[in-house]
Scaffold this active site. Structure first.
Site, mmCIF file in Angstrom:
data_model
loop_
_atom_site.group_PDB
_atom_site.id
_atom_site.type_symbol
_atom_site.label_atom_id
_atom_site.label_comp_id
_atom_site.label_asym_id
_atom_site.label_seq_id
_atom_site.Cartn_x
_atom_site.Cartn_y
_atom_site.Cartn_z
ATOM 1 N N CYS B 141 -5.226 24.880 78.041
ATOM 2 C CA CYS B 141 -5.230 25.086 79.487
ATOM 3 C C CYS B 141 -3.879 25.608 79.959
ATOM 4 C CB CYS B 141 -5.611 23.807 80.223
ATOM 5 S SG CYS B 141 -4.314 22.625 80.394
ATOM 6 N N CYS B 144 -1.447 23.247 81.770
ATOM 7 C CA CYS B 144 -0.668 22.284 80.997
ATOM 8 C C CYS B 144 0.659 22.885 80.551
ATOM 9 C CB CYS B 144 -1.436 21.844 79.762
ATOM 10 S SG CYS B 144 -3.069 21.272 80.127
ATOM 11 N N ASP B 560 22.509 34.243 21.841
ATOM 12 C CA ASP B 560 23.960 34.190 21.896
ATOM 13 C C ASP B 560 24.366 32.853 21.293
ATOM 14 O OD1 ASP B 560 26.584 34.853 22.721
ATOM 15 O OD2 ASP B 560 26.335 33.461 24.384
ATOM 16 N N ASP B 761 24.074 32.985 28.222
ATOM 17 C CA ASP B 761 24.378 32.099 29.332
ATOM 18 C C ASP B 761 24.680 32.889 30.600
ATOM 19 O OD1 ASP B 761 26.668 32.988 28.276
ATOM 20 O OD2 ASP B 761 27.519 31.029 27.803
ATOM 21 N N ASP B 765 27.119 37.958 29.126
ATOM 22 C CA ASP B 765 26.039 38.593 28.385
ATOM 23 C C ASP B 765 25.243 39.562 29.240
ATOM 24 O OD1 ASP B 765 26.615 37.142 26.076
ATOM 25 O OD2 ASP B 765 25.488 35.426 26.804
#
Lengths: 125, 878
Positions: B141, B144, B560, B761, B765
């Site tokens: 509504c 509201c 590695d 890691d 690399d």
């Protein structure tokens, strides 16, 4: 062979040609994207049973800003993917979702919903 | 790497930037002249690290932007400026007159936001604050709207509130010091409405909600179509229905007329998606599933209606309608879509699990008061209290206290890492022992966890190369099916048995309905979504479908050595005492560690930690001297001690005896021996080595068992490398490889025709990771290394490599099953529907069965993809 049968065969041939022409061979309308004030190529795309516009021509090496608005609840179109540019977005119904990236290679690249039912094309020049 | 234009926020490539600027040690890239101009007007405004929050934790001064209102800013800006500068700890103050914004740099240690706000208010200004969107359920509504707005505005701390009935969302500006989200929600509840998270804030929940809505919508349509199908079926097969079979043709025709009207709402409500979708795609000169269903059912309805309206036009026995095809096919296909949606929902469970790691609340300290706030309300710069055993809610930097934090869920490090003041903490990790306070640096979508979730979602939506084939096929699929339907009609009409028209129509409609392009389209994305999600659940972040597909075909894995096979950190391994030694091994270690504590050599650290692990107390060191290339000398507890290599012992003319022989065998094992002499006499050897991770050998064995060649690559000398290789069972060793040559070595392996994965890691690399067909970065879940690799193994163990390949193989197998299944379904289904079996067996497909088959073929594909959810890796994660 009756006239009716000949008519049906000829209609079949005509329909086949029409289908092939309409879906494959006719050139599609292309939408050239204008460069906005901010320097980006902006375009608004409506998603409803398809992408409107669905063939979008942009310039290479210039940022593209695509604003999608999905106007249907069918789950098929809830995502849009640009696999060649590794871009994707979830499109909540009724919400504007903006995807931004810079196409760095020229050529024709498809975009589509997750299952490939709706398709569009990004032409980078 | 992508950058953001600091002005408009657009993503740009660095090389394609319109212009670059350097300011305060930061580089900015721009997309256009207008953005550049804006920046040049006020470059200082854009110095920040977090694009969303404007907060730079590295700088000692905190920057805050406050919206100000209430007085004309132009006239009073100097007042404002001086009032703020009068506060202790306030640095630069900038007033943006046009935007009505105030920018203050302040020292968070000396002054807090509430005092700044107080100073601004003291000269008559009002101030803005945080901005939040709250969803409101079932807001219908319009009157509201006003009531809720007023209620919100009346809540303490609220600056402005607007309610949008279209989006069903309230937008509230408020002061976070004065009010909380729960108070705002309470204000909405007083009007009888239920607040919910704003749609834009919770994509996953939102998607779930949208799916639930769509499911209900489809099921309503299905039940409606089913209800209509019952009378329609009864009149279609009137011969078998007790009451109907006795009716005469005219009454039946009347009944059929009624069913014609009944099926209209089925077509245009239950099946509306097919017709609107078909029309929309037709306008785009494309065709899809909707086109086929719309054409099939539309043709059936039109023929039937024509047949009952003008029965005389048709030959005897062909004027019976088949409205049943219309309603039953639509019911079945809609049901199929609903089931598919339900199955899809299950496939995204991995993301939900990841998000489940997120803490729900945070104990925020504002205005010196502790308060529990939902994690969404935490702002950058907030100070948060964390007690032992609690989850850390967001990312930040510790400002008070210290603790040990279990970060295994994000970094794979199984031991809790100790954190003290100034250390970073990551959201979703668990605080173990101590209590501490930290200042938040990243909230919401900027946190490490949110980034991981985003990455997984992106990967799930990416494409595997194999999908491109399916895409090409499905691009031609629908028009081909339409042409086949046309020729089915023509053939049956011209050479078929009587009644030709009925046969021709039924077969061509069946062809349209049975063909299922969806199964083809769904085959790859569904499996990919589940597979990548499954990887994430097992601590494996797969960046794209392409990486997943390539990982399946791997036959060589290059590891590695340092940090991947080994722990990457030297540890104390051996203590040898010479025969004439006057000390025990613990005493020797204690003396050596006391000396090495002063040394800066990396191996020294290992000795000190070894002594600490044995709980030895270190002694005081005098006259410490480092002898470059040889070792060290010092005085401990009144004794002269020498620690170093063979050269040092020879120089000092120390007789080594059997120690020299022993040191050689230690070195052969890949360890580094160090001689120790006490008061000019050889006392023993202490050896350190980079030790192998506990599970490396096991993982390598499994990889080899999977038919994969395992190669070790390292910059270390051959002897050390081979010693490690022996221990873990690797036979091919590439030793003494310079970091820059690692990528070349990968290329050489590729030249042998191998599909090579590189596991490293991540940082040094990077070139090799990029060169390999698949690069796997290990144990760096929060690191930049995610960017460099195709797959990131969050758990530091090599077992992740095994699991990654397993996930890839299982997923690709699933995709093949789906593709082959979808392909076979269509290549068998369509010819059978065309009536290819009719001349031989008199077999024709009923269009109703075609509809069911079509609906369930795509459900089968999704169901098969969901089978992947049961995938169990060889090494399960705890």
């Amino acid at each position: 062979m009756s006239n009716l049968q000949i008519f049906v065969i000829l209609s079949g041939i005509v329909l086949t040609i029409l289908i092939a022409w309409y879906f494959w061979f006719a050139t599609k309308a292309q939408t050239r994207v204008a460069v906005s004030e901010s320097g980006a190529q902006e375009v608004a795309i409506t998603v409803k049973g398809g992408y409107t516009p669905d063939v979008i021509v942009v310039q290479k090496n210039r940022p593209v800003r695509l604003t999608f608005t999905r106007q249907e609840s069918s789950a098929c179109s809830e995502k849009v993917l640009f696999p060649d540019f590794n871009q994707n977005a979830l499109l909540p119904e009724g919400e504007q979702v903006t995807l931004e990236f810079t196409p760095d290679k020229s050529g024709e690249y498809g975009f589509q919903c997750q299952m490939g039912m709706l398709r569009g094309k990004l032409i980078v020049e | 790497m992508k950058l953001h234009d600091p002005v408009c926020g657009m993503e740009i490539e660095p090389q394609s930037a319109f212009a670059k600027r350097e300011h305060m040690g930061q580089t900015f890239n721009f997309c256009s002249q207008s953005c550049l101009d804006q920046f040049d007007n006020d470059p200082h405004n854009y110095v920040m690290t977090s694009a969303t929050t404007g907060f730079n934790p590295e700088r000692t001064l905190t920057r805050i932007e406050l919206p100000v209102s209430g007085l004309p800013l132009k006239e009073h800006s100097t007042h404002l400026d001086s009032a703020l500068r009068a506060l202790d700890g306030v640095g630069d103050v900038k007033v943006n007159v046009t935007a009505n914004r105030l920018e203050v740099q302040y020292d968070a240690q000396k002054v807090d936001v509430s005092r700044l706000v107080g100073a601004v208010k003291s000269i008559g200004f009002q101030i803005g604050g945080a901005n939040v969107k709250i969803g409101i359920e079932n807001l219908r509504c319009a009157s509201c709207v006003k009531s809720i707005e007023d209620e919100l505005k009346a809540t303490q701390g609220v600056l402005n509130a607007t309610v949008n009935i279209a989006t069903q969302e309230a937008t509230v500006d408020y002061l976070p010091q004065k009010t909380t989200l729960s108070q705002l929600n309470a204000a909405i509840e007083t009007w009888g409405y239920k607040p919910r998270p704003a749609l834009s804030d919770a994509p996953v929940d939102q998607q779930e909600e949208a799916h639930a809505r769509e499911y209900r919508r489809l099921m309503n349509k299905f039940w409606f179509a089913t209800a209509i199908s019952v009378p329609v079926l009864a009149t279609a097969y009137y011969q078998f229905v007790p009451f109907l079979k006795n009716l005469n043709m005219d009454t039946l025709r009347l009944l059929w007329g009624v069913t014609a009207l009944l099926t209209l709402p089925v077509m245009f409500w239950s099946g509306s998606d097919f017709f609107t979708g078909a029309w929309a795609s037709f306008k785009h000169r494309s065709a899809n599933m909707n086109t086929l269903i719309a054409l099939g059912t539309g043709a059936a309805w039109l023929y039937s209606t024509f047949a009952i309206l003008f029965p005389s036009v048709f030959p005897e026995g062909t004027s019976e309608p088949f409205y049943d095809v219309v309603s039953v096919v639509i019911a079945l296909v809609v049901l199929g879509q609903a089931l598919e949606l339900r199955a899809k929902g299950q496939s995204s469970s991995a993301i939900k699990k990841l998000l489940g790691l997120q803490a729900k609340t945070a104990r925020v300290i504002r205005d010196g008061k502790e308060m529990d706030l939902p994690v969404e309300e935490v702002l950058v710069g907030d100070v948060i209290q964390v007690r032992p055993g609690e989850k850390i809610p967001v990312d930040g930097v510790i400002v008070e206290g210290s603790s040990a934090v279990d970060e295994s869920m994000l970094t794979g490090e199984s031991l809790p890492s100790s954190k003290k003041m100034g250390d970073e903490v990551i959201g979703a990790t668990i605080n173990k022992t101590g209590a501490f306070k930290f200042r938040t640096t990243k909230v919401g979508k900027d946190t490490a966890l949110a980034q991981i979730v985003k990455m997984v979602q992106d990967a799930q939506n990416s494409k595997a190369p194999i999908a491109r084939l399916a895409d090409t096929v499905s691009g031609y699929f629908v028009p081909v099916v339409m042409i086949l339907a046309v020729w089915t009609f023509v053939t049956w009409f011209v050479v078929g048995p009587q009644p030709q028209l009925v046969y021709a129509l039924v077969t061509s409609v069946t062809v349209l309905i049975i063909a299922c392009p969806c199964a083809l389209g769904l085959a790859t994305p569904m499996s990919l979504m589940v597979g990548i999600g499954k990887g994430a659940e097992n601590g494996i972040l797969i960046r794209s479908g392409e990486a997943l597909q390539t990982a399946r075909a791997l036959n060589t894995v290059v590891l590695d050595k340092t940090g991947t096979i080994t722990k990457g950190k030297p540890e104390l391994t051996d203590i040898v005492i010479s025969e004439q030694s006057s000390v025990t091994s613990d005493q020797l270690l204690k003396l050596a560690a006391s000396v090495e504590k002063v040394s800066e050599h990396p191996l020294a650290q290992a000795i000190v930690e070894g002594a600490q692990a044995r709980k030895l107390e270190l002694a005081e060191v005098k006259d410490f001297d480092a002898i470059p290339g040889h070792g060290v000398s010092a005085k401990v507890e009144g004794r002269n001690i020498l620690i170093g290599n063979l050269k040092l012992m020879n120089r000092e003319k120390i007789a080594l005896g059997s120690l020299e022989e022993q040191s050689k065998s230690i070195a052969d094992d890949g360890k580094t021996p160090m001689f120790i002499a006490l008061d000019g006499k050889a006392a023993g050897i202490i050896a350190v080595a980079d030790t192998v991770k506990e599970d490396s050998a096991e993982a390598i064995k499994v990889l080899q068992g999977m038919g994969i060649e395992v190669v070790m690559i390292t910059g270390d000398n051959r002897r050390t490398a081979e010693a490690i290789a022996r221990r873990v069972g690797v036979t091919r060793v590439l030793a003494e490889v310079l970091p820059e040559d690692k990528a070349n070595n990968i290329q050489l392996l590729q030249a042998e025709g191998k599909k090579v994965a590189m596991v490293g890691d991540g940082i040094n690399d990077a070139p090799a990771l990029a060169q390999a067909d698949v690069g796997l970065a290990i144990g760096t879940g929060t690191d930049v290394a995610i960017e460099a690799s195709d797959i990131t193994l969050i758990k530091g163990s090599l077992k992740g490599v095994v699991t990654a390949i397993e996930v890839s193989r299982a997923t690709m197998k699933n995709i093949y099953q789906n593709l082959v299944g979808a392909f076979i379904y269509n290549t068998l289904g369509v010819p059978v529907a065309m009536g290819l079996l009719f001349p031989f067996f008199g077999l024709l497909l009923n269009p109703l069965i075609a509809g069911a088959a079509m609906a369930f073929s795509s459900v089968t594909v999704v169901g098969n993809a969901n089978r992947l959810r049961g995938f169990k890796p060889k090494f399960s994660v705890k």
